[in-house]
Design a protein around this motif. Structure first.
Motif, PDB file in Angstrom:
ATOM      1  N   HIS A 366      51.280  10.013 -54.828  1.00  0.00           N
ATOM      2  CA  HIS A 366      50.459  11.212 -55.060  1.00  0.00           C
ATOM      3  C   HIS A 366      49.183  11.177 -54.215  1.00  0.00           C
ATOM      4  O   HIS A 366      48.715  12.213 -53.745  1.00  0.00           O
ATOM      5  CB  HIS A 366      50.058  11.319 -56.534  1.00  0.00           C
ATOM      6  CG  HIS A 366      51.213  11.459 -57.487  1.00  0.00           C
ATOM      7  ND1 HIS A 366      52.428  11.946 -57.110  1.00  0.00           N
ATOM      8  CD2 HIS A 366      51.314  11.182 -58.824  1.00  0.00           C
ATOM      9  CE1 HIS A 366      53.242  11.954 -58.160  1.00  0.00           C
ATOM     10  NE2 HIS A 366      52.591  11.497 -59.211  1.00  0.00           N
ATOM     11  N   GLY A 390      50.291  15.138 -65.343  1.00  0.00           N
ATOM     12  CA  GLY A 390      51.042  13.968 -64.916  1.00  0.00           C
ATOM     13  C   GLY A 390      50.043  13.028 -64.282  1.00  0.00           C
ATOM     14  O   GLY A 390      48.837  13.281 -64.312  1.00  0.00           O
ATOM     15  N   GLY A 432      54.696  17.890 -61.144  1.00  0.00           N
ATOM     16  CA  GLY A 432      55.555  16.702 -61.037  1.00  0.00           C
ATOM     17  C   GLY A 432      57.009  17.049 -61.321  1.00  0.00           C
ATOM     18  O   GLY A 432      57.308  18.107 -61.898  1.00  0.00           O
ATOM     19  N   VAL A 464      59.076   9.828 -64.868  1.00  0.00           N
ATOM     20  CA  VAL A 464      57.999  10.380 -65.689  1.00  0.00           C
ATOM     21  C   VAL A 464      56.957   9.270 -65.691  1.00  0.00           C
ATOM     22  O   VAL A 464      56.888   8.449 -66.600  1.00  0.00           O
ATOM     23  CB  VAL A 464      58.480  10.690 -67.120  1.00  0.00           C
ATOM     24  CG1 VAL A 464      57.478  11.578 -67.843  1.00  0.00           C
ATOM     25  CG2 VAL A 464      59.854  11.328 -67.127  1.00  0.00           C
ATOM     26  N   MET A 466      53.637   9.027 -65.782  1.00  0.00           N
ATOM     27  CA  MET A 466      52.452   8.972 -66.631  1.00  0.00           C
ATOM     28  C   MET A 466      52.713   8.314 -67.985  1.00  0.00           C
ATOM     29  O   MET A 466      51.832   7.682 -68.560  1.00  0.00           O
ATOM     30  CB  MET A 466      51.929  10.375 -66.859  1.00  0.00           C
ATOM     31  CG  MET A 466      50.595  10.379 -67.533  1.00  0.00           C
ATOM     32  SD  MET A 466      49.955  12.010 -67.603  1.00  0.00           S
ATOM     33  CE  MET A 466      48.260  11.665 -67.930  1.00  0.00           C
TER      34      MET A 466
HETATM   35  C1  TPP Z   1      54.011  19.238 -74.193  1.00  0.00           C
HETATM   36  C2  TPP Z   1      53.722  17.900 -73.608  1.00  0.00           C
HETATM   37  N1  TPP Z   1      54.652  16.945 -73.689  1.00  0.00           N
HETATM   38  C3  TPP Z   1      54.415  15.723 -73.164  1.00  0.00           C
HETATM   39  C4  TPP Z   1      53.223  15.459 -72.559  1.00  0.00           C
HETATM   40  C5  TPP Z   1      52.942  14.061 -72.009  1.00  0.00           C
HETATM   41  N2  TPP Z   1      53.075  14.108 -70.558  1.00  0.00           N
HETATM   42  C6  TPP Z   1      52.039  14.365 -69.791  1.00  0.00           C
HETATM   43  S1  TPP Z   1      52.462  14.526 -68.215  1.00  0.00           S
HETATM   44  C7  TPP Z   1      54.040  14.202 -68.501  1.00  0.00           C
HETATM   45  C8  TPP Z   1      55.075  14.210 -67.418  1.00  0.00           C
HETATM   46  C9  TPP Z   1      54.663  13.522 -66.218  1.00  0.00           C
HETATM   47  O1  TPP Z   1      55.735  13.432 -65.354  1.00  0.00           O
HETATM   48  P1  TPP Z   1      55.736  14.134 -63.962  1.00  0.00           P
HETATM   49  O2  TPP Z   1      55.429  15.574 -64.079  1.00  0.00           O
HETATM   50  O3  TPP Z   1      57.011  13.818 -63.292  1.00  0.00           O
HETATM   51  O4  TPP Z   1      54.494  13.456 -63.215  1.00  0.00           O
HETATM   52  P2  TPP Z   1      54.193  11.906 -62.906  1.00  0.00           P
HETATM   53  O5  TPP Z   1      53.397  11.368 -64.044  1.00  0.00           O
HETATM   54  O6  TPP Z   1      55.505  11.235 -62.711  1.00  0.00           O
HETATM   55  O7  TPP Z   1      53.361  11.926 -61.679  1.00  0.00           O
HETATM   56  C10 TPP Z   1      54.225  13.975 -69.838  1.00  0.00           C
HETATM   57  C11 TPP Z   1      55.506  13.638 -70.408  1.00  0.00           C
HETATM   58  C12 TPP Z   1      52.259  16.486 -72.515  1.00  0.00           C
HETATM   59  N3  TPP Z   1      51.067  16.322 -71.993  1.00  0.00           N
HETATM   60  N4  TPP Z   1      52.547  17.695 -73.029  1.00  0.00           N
END
Ligand code: TPP
Length: 535
Positions: A366, A390, A432, A464, A466
């Motif tokens: 990122h 994320g 993400g 995922v 984060m």
């Molecule tokens: C409704 C909701 N469910 C779960 C979360 C917890 N959460 C925050 S970001 C995220 C997903 C992150 O994955 P991604 O978009 O692929 O980004 P990355 O962290 O891999 O950069 C999750 C599950 C949230 N904030 N809100």
């Protein structure tokens, strides 16, 4: 069976109880502080013979659990606080359909926002849906209440909520394990169950029934072991007392012991409100302090609008800070205020907890994407970058300061679309891969349909990240094919490789798409560095 105890996190105690309750399935979408519930279940699923699968989002998880309940098997669905916003539609409607197999909904709230965008409190949802809610204070209660929640769910044919908070979810204690239930939950297909078809004529009848169930739940609440008045060996000022729930109960007992106070208290661990019990406690009091984590849910109900009865202290009168977690320090101050103690200030140093700021991991893809995006936008002053949630949200911090918004999961594409439609030139969404699958898809569909002039950057790190690196549902070539299926011109779906050696090439590609007067997508594809290292 031999008695034994296990050292379990609150989350694990809930999961262990679900296994011991004979569940047929566990469903979830990752989110701190709830993630370990599903991870624990997933570890034992094959051995214990139930299904465990990460879902695309919380609504999907809830509906999958509801389907399992429909065929008569027990199911557990777990999520973080804001997850219930996404699952609210099926959750609230399922209070009317009722359940067949026990359905337990575990929601881990995050007072103090350690890893969430707000401090919401699921007790309001449970009340809004007119269902029941357990609120454990210990890991043992996480276990015991979950077992009881399955029983109650089947008895009253309602989904039952377990409300956790970060400190309960993420702390560990020995938990006595009870004998597992010997019930084998078979598929039971019942005939002619009209309640499952929410046509207005059916739903009206169910809604009436829901109030009858509520009255029964209030009676349960007044007699259950989780709601009680502690009166034993009390010698203190009996005109002053405390109503406590969740961590508030622990902090009260901790501070009481440390300061050698004896305080009469009412402990609440189950809702709807145990009205008779609460009245009994309030009757003999002039002043009552409410110690609860999250919103002033109990406090507001005690105050009502009439303003009669004892003085109620808590978040609403400033005795405790309005927002943020409660903790032993705040408890000490609140008790000192109410009991007129002077020595307290000196005792607080022991209770301070240091804070730490998060940042991108060294080598995070990122970081390279945002360096390229910032440079591409440097001469385009009217641009705005609508981000999502994320690891990439950390781009809001120095040295990047590269994003302008982060509201809730999926908001990036919708906000970029609305801003573009309002006339913003250089409207950019950053999302993400997992968030895209969670709730970006439908917005992408409408952006494609309108061919809105905007650029969506999908950060495909194959995880995922984060929440600890769970698998994401769409990435790699599957993601590419899916985007092509949306009807976005193929020339405007580009892939970049976020590494410093490709920096200038990446900047050029982003600039080209920013200048395109329609919808374009850039997939920034490189594995999360943590996942890569683990592999
Ligand atoms: C409704 C909701 N469910 C779960 C979360 C917890 N959460 C925050 S970001 C995220 C997903 C992150 O994955 P991604 O978009 O692929 O980004 P990355 O962290 O891999 O950069 C999750 C599950 C949230 N904030 N809100």
């Amino acid at each position: 069976m031999k008695k034994y105890a296990l050292p379990l996190l609150g989350n694990e105690a809930v999961a262990h109880a679900a296994i011991d309750s004979g569940i047929g399935g566990a469903f979830s979408y990752p989110g701190t502080p709830a993630t370990e519930i599903f991870e624990y279940l997933d570890k034992y699923a094959d051995r214990a013979g139930f299904c465990a699968q990460w879902s695309g989002n919380e609504k999907a998880a809830y509906e999958e659990a509801l389907g399992m309940s429909y065929i008569g098997k027990r199911a557990i669905v777990s999520m973080k606080s804001v997850g219930i916003n996404v699952a609210a539609d099926p959750y609230i409607c399922s209070a009317l359909t009722g359940v067949n197999g026990g359905l337990v909904v575990v929601v881990a709230d995050d007072p103090g926002m350690h890893s969430s965008q707000n401090e919401q409190d699921v007790r309001y949802y449970a009340d809004f849906a007119r269902t029941a809610c357990f609120e454990p204070s210990s890991q043992q209660e996480c276990y015991d209440m979950t077992k009881e929640a399955f029983r109650l769910s089947e008895k009253y044919k309602l989904p039952v909520v377990i409300r956790l908070v970060t400190r309960i979810s993420h702390s560990r204690a020995l938990v006595d394990i009870r004998p597992p239930e010997n019930v084998l939950f078979q598929i039971t297909l019942r005939q002619n169950q009209k309640t499952w078809v929410l046509l207005p004529s059916n739903a009206r009848a169910s809604f009436k029934k829901l109030y009858e169930k509520r009255n029964a739940l209030i009676r349960y609440s007044e007699n259950c072991p989780w709601n009680f008045i502690a009166k034993n060996k009390f010698t203190g000022d009996s005109r002053k007392g405390v109503i406590c729930c969740s961590t508030g109960y622990n902090y009260l007992r901790e501070v009481e012991a440390a300061l050698q106070l004896e305080i009469e208290y009412l402990r609440l661990g189950f809702y709807p409100f145990a009205a008779r019990l609460i009245r009994e406690f309030l009757q003999k009091k002039d002043e009552v302090l409410v110690l609860e984590d999250g919103y002033p849910y109990v406090e507001e109900r005690l105050l009502g609008v009439a303003g009669t009865g004892p003085k109620i202290h808590g978040r609403l009168d400033g005795t405790i800070e309005t927002t943020g977690e409660i903790n032993p320090e705040k408890t000490v101050f609140a008790l000192a205020k109410m009991f007129g103690l002077k020595f307290i200030a000196d005792n607080t140093a022991n209770f301070k907890i240091p804070t730490r700021l998060p940042s991108f991991c060294p080598g995070c893809p990122h970081a390279d994407t945002f360096k390229a995006l910032k440079e591409a936008l440097s001469n385009r002053k009217s641009s705005k970058v609508f981000s999502d949630i994320g690891c990439y949200t950390l781009a809001a911090l120095k040295p990047y300061e590269a994003i302008d918004s982060c509201v809730e999961m999926g908001a990036s594409i919708g906000m970029a679309k609305g801003a573009s439609q309002g006339g913003l030139v250089y409207s950019v969404a950053v999302i993400g891969d997992s968030t895209f699958a969670h709730s970006g898809l439908t917005l992408m569909l409408s952006a494609a349909e309108a061919n809105t002039p905007m650029t969506v950057i999908i950060l495909d790190n194959n995880a995922v990240a984060m929440t600890g690196g769970q698998p994401s549902m769409i990435n790699g070539d599957k993601l590419l094919s899916l985007l092509k299926g949306f009807g976005i011109p193929h020339g405007h779906i580009k892939t970049i490789h976020p590494l410093s050696r490709y920096h200038s090439d990446n900047v050029r590609k982003i600039k080209e798409e920013l200048d395109y007067k329609g919808l374009s997508v850039i997939i920034s594809r490189r594995n999360c560095i943590q996942i890569q290292q683990k592999k």
